[in-house]
Scaffold this motif. Structure first.
Motif, PDB file in Angstrom:
ATOM      1  N   TRP A 293     -47.131   3.293 -80.916  1.00 20.90           N
ATOM      2  CA  TRP A 293     -48.647   3.283 -80.668  1.00 20.90           C
ATOM      3  C   TRP A 293     -49.142   3.926 -81.961  1.00 20.90           C
ATOM      4  N   ALA A 294     -48.430   5.070 -82.565  1.00 21.28           N
ATOM      5  CA  ALA A 294     -48.985   5.789 -83.664  1.00 21.28           C
ATOM      6  C   ALA A 294     -48.692   4.880 -85.026  1.00 21.28           C
ATOM      7  N   GLY A 295     -47.973   3.882 -85.186  1.00 14.64           N
ATOM      8  CA  GLY A 295     -47.856   3.233 -86.089  1.00 14.64           C
ATOM      9  C   GLY A 295     -46.401   2.895 -86.786  1.00 14.64           C
ATOM     10  N   ALA A 296     -45.433   3.762 -86.218  1.00 21.29           N
ATOM     11  CA  ALA A 296     -44.170   3.877 -86.915  1.00 21.29           C
ATOM     12  C   ALA A 296     -43.308   2.518 -86.218  1.00 21.29           C
ATOM     13  N   ARG A 297     -42.415   2.226 -87.231  1.00 20.19           N
ATOM     14  CA  ARG A 297     -41.350   1.160 -86.350  1.00 20.19           C
ATOM     15  C   ARG A 297     -40.486   1.805 -85.706  1.00 20.19           C
ATOM     16  N   SER A 298     -40.563   1.892 -84.512  1.00 20.89           N
ATOM     17  CA  SER A 298     -39.643   2.755 -83.731  1.00 20.89           C
ATOM     18  C   SER A 298     -38.577   1.798 -82.731  1.00 20.89           C
ATOM     19  N   MET A 299     -37.531   2.569 -82.264  1.00 23.67           N
ATOM     20  CA  MET A 299     -36.419   1.972 -81.515  1.00 23.67           C
ATOM     21  C   MET A 299     -35.530   2.714 -80.722  1.00 23.67           C
ATOM     22  N   THR A 300     -34.861   2.274 -79.736  1.00 19.82           N
ATOM     23  CA  THR A 300     -33.793   3.081 -79.351  1.00 19.82           C
ATOM     24  C   THR A 300     -32.758   2.187 -78.846  1.00 19.82           C
ATOM     25  N   ALA A 301     -31.421   2.451 -78.509  1.00 22.89           N
ATOM     26  CA  ALA A 301     -30.371   1.811 -78.006  1.00 22.89           C
ATOM     27  C   ALA A 301     -29.634   2.397 -76.929  1.00 22.89           C
ATOM     28  N   GLY A 417     -48.469  -7.493 -88.193  1.00 26.40           N
ATOM     29  CA  GLY A 417     -49.345  -8.075 -87.164  1.00 26.40           C
ATOM     30  C   GLY A 417     -50.784  -7.790 -87.340  1.00 26.40           C
ATOM     31  N   LYS A 418     -51.395  -7.980 -86.203  1.00 29.69           N
ATOM     32  CA  LYS A 418     -52.964  -7.842 -86.379  1.00 29.69           C
ATOM     33  C   LYS A 418     -53.462  -6.496 -86.460  1.00 29.69           C
ATOM     34  N   VAL A 419     -53.215  -5.702 -87.345  1.00 36.86           N
ATOM     35  CA  VAL A 419     -53.811  -4.382 -87.565  1.00 36.86           C
ATOM     36  C   VAL A 419     -54.897  -4.548 -88.461  1.00 36.86           C
ATOM     37  N   LEU A 420     -56.067  -3.727 -88.182  1.00 36.72           N
ATOM     38  CA  LEU A 420     -57.415  -3.672 -88.772  1.00 36.72           C
ATOM     39  C   LEU A 420     -57.201  -2.520 -89.554  1.00 36.72           C
ATOM     40  N   SER A 421     -57.906  -2.431 -90.705  1.00 36.42           N
ATOM     41  CA  SER A 421     -58.018  -1.445 -91.659  1.00 36.42           C
ATOM     42  C   SER A 421     -59.229  -0.919 -91.693  1.00 36.42           C
ATOM     43  N   LYS A 422     -59.691   0.094 -92.366  1.00 35.70           N
ATOM     44  CA  LYS A 422     -61.253   0.420 -92.477  1.00 35.70           C
ATOM     45  C   LYS A 422     -61.767  -0.320 -93.145  1.00 35.70           C
ATOM     46  N   GLU A 423     -61.436  -1.359 -94.144  1.00 33.05           N
ATOM     47  CA  GLU A 423     -62.146  -2.051 -94.708  1.00 33.05           C
ATOM     48  C   GLU A 423     -62.426  -3.488 -93.976  1.00 33.05           C
ATOM     49  N   ASP A 424     -61.678  -3.803 -93.048  1.00 27.88           N
ATOM     50  CA  ASP A 424     -61.777  -4.906 -92.000  1.00 27.88           C
ATOM     51  C   ASP A 424     -62.808  -4.270 -91.124  1.00 27.88           C
ATOM     52  N   LEU A 425     -62.784  -3.085 -90.670  1.00 30.40           N
ATOM     53  CA  LEU A 425     -64.034  -2.678 -89.675  1.00 30.40           C
ATOM     54  C   LEU A 425     -65.074  -2.499 -90.546  1.00 30.40           C
ATOM     55  N   ASP A 426     -65.256  -1.984 -91.744  1.00 25.77           N
ATOM     56  CA  ASP A 426     -66.379  -2.133 -92.460  1.00 25.77           C
ATOM     57  C   ASP A 426     -67.105  -3.698 -92.468  1.00 25.77           C
ATOM     58  N   THR A 446     -55.897  -1.033 -84.190  1.00 28.11           N
ATOM     59  CA  THR A 446     -55.887  -0.138 -85.123  1.00 28.11           C
ATOM     60  C   THR A 446     -54.877   0.910 -85.022  1.00 28.11           C
ATOM     61  N   LEU A 447     -54.393   1.631 -85.997  1.00 28.12           N
ATOM     62  CA  LEU A 447     -53.874   2.910 -86.080  1.00 28.12           C
ATOM     63  C   LEU A 447     -54.326   4.075 -85.944  1.00 28.12           C
ATOM     64  N   PRO A 448     -53.785   5.037 -85.377  1.00 28.19           N
ATOM     65  CA  PRO A 448     -54.466   6.447 -85.292  1.00 28.19           C
ATOM     66  C   PRO A 448     -54.559   6.939 -86.758  1.00 28.19           C
ATOM     67  N   GLY A 449     -55.699   7.713 -87.116  1.00 22.73           N
ATOM     68  CA  GLY A 449     -55.947   8.029 -88.318  1.00 22.73           C
ATOM     69  C   GLY A 449     -56.796   6.986 -89.326  1.00 22.73           C
ATOM     70  N   THR A 450     -57.015   5.693 -88.826  1.00 22.20           N
ATOM     71  CA  THR A 450     -57.992   4.836 -89.539  1.00 22.20           C
ATOM     72  C   THR A 450     -59.330   5.699 -89.549  1.00 22.20           C
ATOM     73  N   ILE A 451     -59.855   5.842 -90.640  1.00 18.27           N
ATOM     74  CA  ILE A 451     -61.188   6.590 -90.827  1.00 18.27           C
ATOM     75  C   ILE A 451     -62.233   5.746 -90.745  1.00 18.27           C
ATOM     76  N   HIS A 452     -62.723   5.451 -89.601  1.00 16.45           N
ATOM     77  CA  HIS A 452     -63.868   4.604 -89.220  1.00 16.45           C
ATOM     78  C   HIS A 452     -64.278   4.909 -87.650  1.00 16.45           C
ATOM     79  N   PRO A 453     -65.564   5.044 -87.615  1.00 17.25           N
ATOM     80  CA  PRO A 453     -66.054   5.220 -86.170  1.00 17.25           C
ATOM     81  C   PRO A 453     -65.744   4.238 -85.096  1.00 17.25           C
ATOM     82  N   ALA A 454     -65.597   3.067 -85.580  1.00 18.34           N
ATOM     83  CA  ALA A 454     -65.219   2.095 -84.586  1.00 18.34           C
ATOM     84  C   ALA A 454     -63.546   1.877 -84.249  1.00 18.34           C
ATOM     85  N   ALA A 455     -62.697   2.605 -84.884  1.00 17.28           N
ATOM     86  CA  ALA A 455     -61.484   2.607 -85.062  1.00 17.28           C
ATOM     87  C   ALA A 455     -60.839   2.959 -83.892  1.00 17.28           C
TER      88      ALA A 455
END
Length: 612
Positions: A293-301, A417-426, A446-455
C-alpha cells in the motif's frame, strides 16, 4: 521406508552384463545429521563435471537428527532430470533401513553396503559390494568425533571407482564444497581417496552401469529453486520481505538475506531493503500488504499451513486492491501433513483464497530458470493489477538441486501500473480510486506521500463506492465486484502463456504444470517409443487460463491432466473455466505419495486408461 515403489522380487538367477552408460539412478540411504549432504553434493557435482546431465533429490525427515534420509542422483545422457522410479545403485549406510531398501530393488541393481550389515545374504539377484568403512575412515581421520562425518566421504570414493567417475573431478568437487575450509577439504579428500583406492584394490567391477565423460553440461549451473527465486526477487526490485520460517520455504528468504546484504547496501553503508521475521504468518502477510500500500515491492514466502492462515488478509488485499507477491513452496497436507514431501496440493485453496468471491492470480514455475524469471513477472503483474500474485513452487523444485543454463539478465522494465503522480493530478484535478476509466477493470491509485490535495483516498475492507467512500448500497457493491471480476478477466491477456509441444497427428493431449513437467516430457517419449502413442502437451504457466488452454482442449479427443494431489485440483479449476461440453474430455492422472513425480507412473496409468 524405501523411496522406491517397486514390488520386491524373488531371485531371478544371473545378472545381465549389458553395459549401460550415463543412464542410472543412484540412491544414498543415510541418517539425518550425519554429514551426508556434503558427500552427496560432491558425488552429484563430480558426475556433472564429467559432462553428464544430473539432478539431485533429497528426502529427509521432518523430525530430529538420527532419522532416515535418502538422496537420489539421476544421471541421464538424454537430459531426463525428473525422478526415476527404479533405483539402479544403492549406497546403504543406514542399518535401520538397509534391508527394506535392498528388498525394494529390481533384479540386477547394485548395492554398496557397510561390511557389518551383511546385506549379501538377503538376495542372490543383486550385485553386492562390501566395504569396511570404519577401518578405512580410522586410517585417515585421527579425531574419533569427526569420523562419523568423514565416513560418508569414503563411499563417494568407492562409488566413483565402481562407476568410473574420475577422481580428479571428485577432488575438484570437494574443494568447491569446502572452499573456505582448507583443513576440511584436505581431510575429506583423503577419505574419498581411501575409498577409491580400496575399491580399486579389493572390489571387482561387476555392474552394468558406467559414467563416461561427455559434453552435455558445458556452461550450465546447479542451483535449487529457492535460491533462484531469491535472486529473481532481488532483480525484480523487491525492497520489503516479511516472513515466518516454515519448511520448505525458509531457505528462499534466508538466501535472499545473503543476496541483499551483498548487493543492496547503499554507498552510505545502509541497507536499501527491509527483511523482517514476523511473529507468525498472519503478521507476515499483513506487513506485505502495508508495504505494498505504501508503494514498496513487497513479498513473503510460505507453505500450505501459512497460506491457510493468510486467508483473511488475502481477501483484504483483493478487495482493497493492494499489490504483493507470495511464494508458496507447496508441501504435503492437510494440516501438518508431511512437511518434507512435495505436492501440488494448494491449487484450489489459493485460487479462491479468502471468504466471499475472490480470485487470485497464480504463476506455475517448472524449473529453476522460471523461479528466477517469474519473479519479475510476479511483481509486475501484482502492481499492474493491484492484487496479490501467488507463485506456486513446490518442495521438489524449491529445495532440490537442478541443472540449468545460466539465467538471462532481466531486460523487461519494471511496471508500476496505474500510479498517478503529482503532475498527473495537476492535469486531472481529481480521480476516483475505484473507477474503471479504461474498461479493463483496473482503477488508478496514488502512493502515500504524493504532494497534492487530491491524492488521498480511503483504503477500507468494508463496502465502498468508486470514490473509495464507505457505502452499503447494493449497486455500489455489485458494481465493485463486477469490476474486480473484469480486472481478473483482463489478466488473461497478460499472465505468462502456456508452453505447447505438438506431436504427430495426436488425438491425445496432456496438460501439466510445475515440476510434473519433467515426468511428463520423459513419459511422452516412453508412450511414443513403447506404445506408439503420440501426444500433444500443454504446460500451464499461469491462472487465469489463457485462450490457448481452451483451444488445446478443443483440438483433442481426450485430455490427461497430470498433477501431484489427490483431488485433481487443477482439473477441477479448469472445469470451472470450460464450456460444459468440453469437460467430458478431461481425465485425471493424480500422484499423491509425496515423492517427486516419475515418468513411468504417468506412462503406466495413461496406457491403462487407454486400454493398452
Amino acid at each position: 521406508m524405501a523411496t522406491t515403489d517397486i514390488t520386491p522380487h524373488e531371485s531371478a538367477g544371473g545378472v545381465g552384463r549389458k553395459r549401460i552408460v550415463n543412464d542410472m539412478s543412484i540412491q544414498v540411504a543415510t541418517v539425518n545429521g550425519s554429514g551426508s549432504q556434503s558427500s552427496n553434493t560432491v558425488l552429484l557435482r563430480s558426475i556433472f563435471q564429467m559432462g553428464v546431465p544430473v539432478s539431485g533429490k533429497n528426502m529427509f525427515p521432518s523430525n530430529i537428527a538420527g532419522l532416515p534420509t535418502w538422496y537420489t542422483i539421476r544421471a541421464n545422457k538424454n537430459g531426463y532430470i525428473g525422478r526415476k522410479k527404479e533405483i539402479d545403485f544403492l549406497v546403504a549406510m543406514n542399518p535401520e533401513t538397509a534391508q527394506e531398501d535392498t528388498m525394494s530393488l529390481a533384479p540386477g541393481a547394485a548395492v554398496l553396503y557397510d561390511e557389518p550389515l551383511a546385506l549379501h545374504k538377503l538376495r542372490d539377484d543383486l550385485i553386492f559390494y562390501s566395504v569396511p568403512y570404519d577401518k578405512l575412515v580410522a586410517a585417515v581421520c585421527p579425531e574419533a568425533k569427526l569420523r562419523k562425518l568423514v565416513k560418508n566421504m569414503v563411499y563417494v570414493g568407492v562409488v566413483a571407482s565402481l562407476l568410473t567417475v574420475e577422481m580428479g573431478e571428485v577432488e575438484k568437487a570437494i574443494r568447491k564444497q569446502f572452499a573456505k575450509k582448507v583443513k576440511a577439504a584436505t581431510l575429506n579428500l583423503a577419505a574419498a581417496q581411501a575409498g577409491f583406492d580400496y575399491a580399486k584394490a579389493n572390489l571387482q567391477k561387476r555392474g552394468a552401469f558406467y559414467i563416461e565423460r561427455m559434453n552435455a553440461t558445458a556452461g550450465k549451473i546447479i542451483i535449487d529453486g529457492n535460491s533462484a527465486a531469491a535472486l529473481g526477487c532481488m532483480f525484480a526490485g523487491c525492497t520489503v520481505v516479511t516472513w515466518y520460517p516454515i519448511t520448505p520455504s525458509s531457505s528462499l528468504v534466508e538466501t535472499m538475506i545473503e543476496y541483499m546484504k551483498e548487493y543492496r547496501i547503499g554507498p552510505d553503508g545502509k541497507a536499501t531493503f527491509a527483511i523482517v521475521q514476523a511473529e507468525d504468518e498472519l503478521a507476515a502477510i499483513g506487513m506485505v500488504i502495508g508495504a505494498g500500500w505504501a508503494g514498496a515491492r513487497s513479498m513473503t514466502a510460505t507453505a500450505g499451513p501459512g497460506i491457510s492462515l493468510m486467508s483473511e488478509f488475502a481477501g483484504l488485499a483483493y478487495y482493497v486492491e493492494v499489490p504483493g507477491v507470495i511464494w508458496d513452496i507447496q508441501r504435503v497436507g492437510p494440516s501438518t501433513g508431511l512437511p518434507t514431501r512435495t505436492s501440488q496440493g494448494d491449487i484450489l485453496s489459493t485460487a479462491f483464497l479468502s471468504h466471499g468471491d475472490t480470485k487470485n492470480i497464480m504463476l506455475f514455475p517448472c524449473s529453476v530458470t522460471e523461479c528466477f524469471s517469474m519473479a519479475p513477472e510476479a511483481f509486475n503483474l501484482a502492481e499492474q493489477f493491484q492484487t496479490l500474485v501467488f507463485v506456486m513452487s513446490d518442495l521438489d523444485l524449491g529445495m532440490n538441486n537442478w541443472m540449468s543454463d545460466p539465467f538471462e539478465y532481466p531486460t523487461t522494465p519494471i511496471n508500476r501500473g496505474k500510479v498517478l503522480s503529482k503532475e498527473d493530478l495537476d492535469r486531472l484535478g481529481s480521480f476516483a480510486r475505484y473507477k474503471d476509466v479504461d474498461g479493463d477493470g483496473i482503477g488508478y491509485r496514488t502512493l502515500p506521500g504524493t504532494i497534492h490535495p487530491a491524492a488521498a483516498y480511503f483504503s477500507r475492507g468494508s463496502g465502498h463506492n468508486e470514490r473509495a467512500q464507505y457505502s452499503e448500497r447494493a449497486d455500489d457493491f455489485e458494481n465493485n465486484m463486477e469490476r474486480l471480476n473484469r480486472k481478473f478477466e483482463t489478466a488473461r491477456s497478460f499472465v505468462p502463456r502456456p508452453e505447447i509441444t505438438k506431436g504427430k497427428d495426436a488425438k491425445i493431449g496432456i496438460i501439466g504444470y510445475g515440476t510434473s513437467h519433467w515426468g511428463i516430457t520423459e513419459s511422452r517419449d516412453q508412450l511414443r517409443d513403447e506404445y506408439t502413442i503420440e501426444t500433444d502437451y500443454l504446460r500451464l504457466r499461469a491462472y487465469p487460463f489463457t485462450r490457448e488452454v481452451h483451444e488445446f482442449i478443443e483440438q483433442h479427443d481426450r485430455i490427461y491432466l497430470v498433477e501431484q494431489n489427490r483431488d485433481a485440483q487443477m482439473l477441477t479449476l479448469l472445469k470451472l473455466d470450460l464450456k460444459p461440453e468440453l469437460t467430458t474430455r478431461l481425465r485425471s492422472i493424480a500422484h499423491i505419495n509425496g515423492l517427486p513425480l516419475d515418468a513411468r507412473s504417468i506412462t503406466d496409468e495413461l496406457t491403462s486408461m487407454e486400454g493398452k
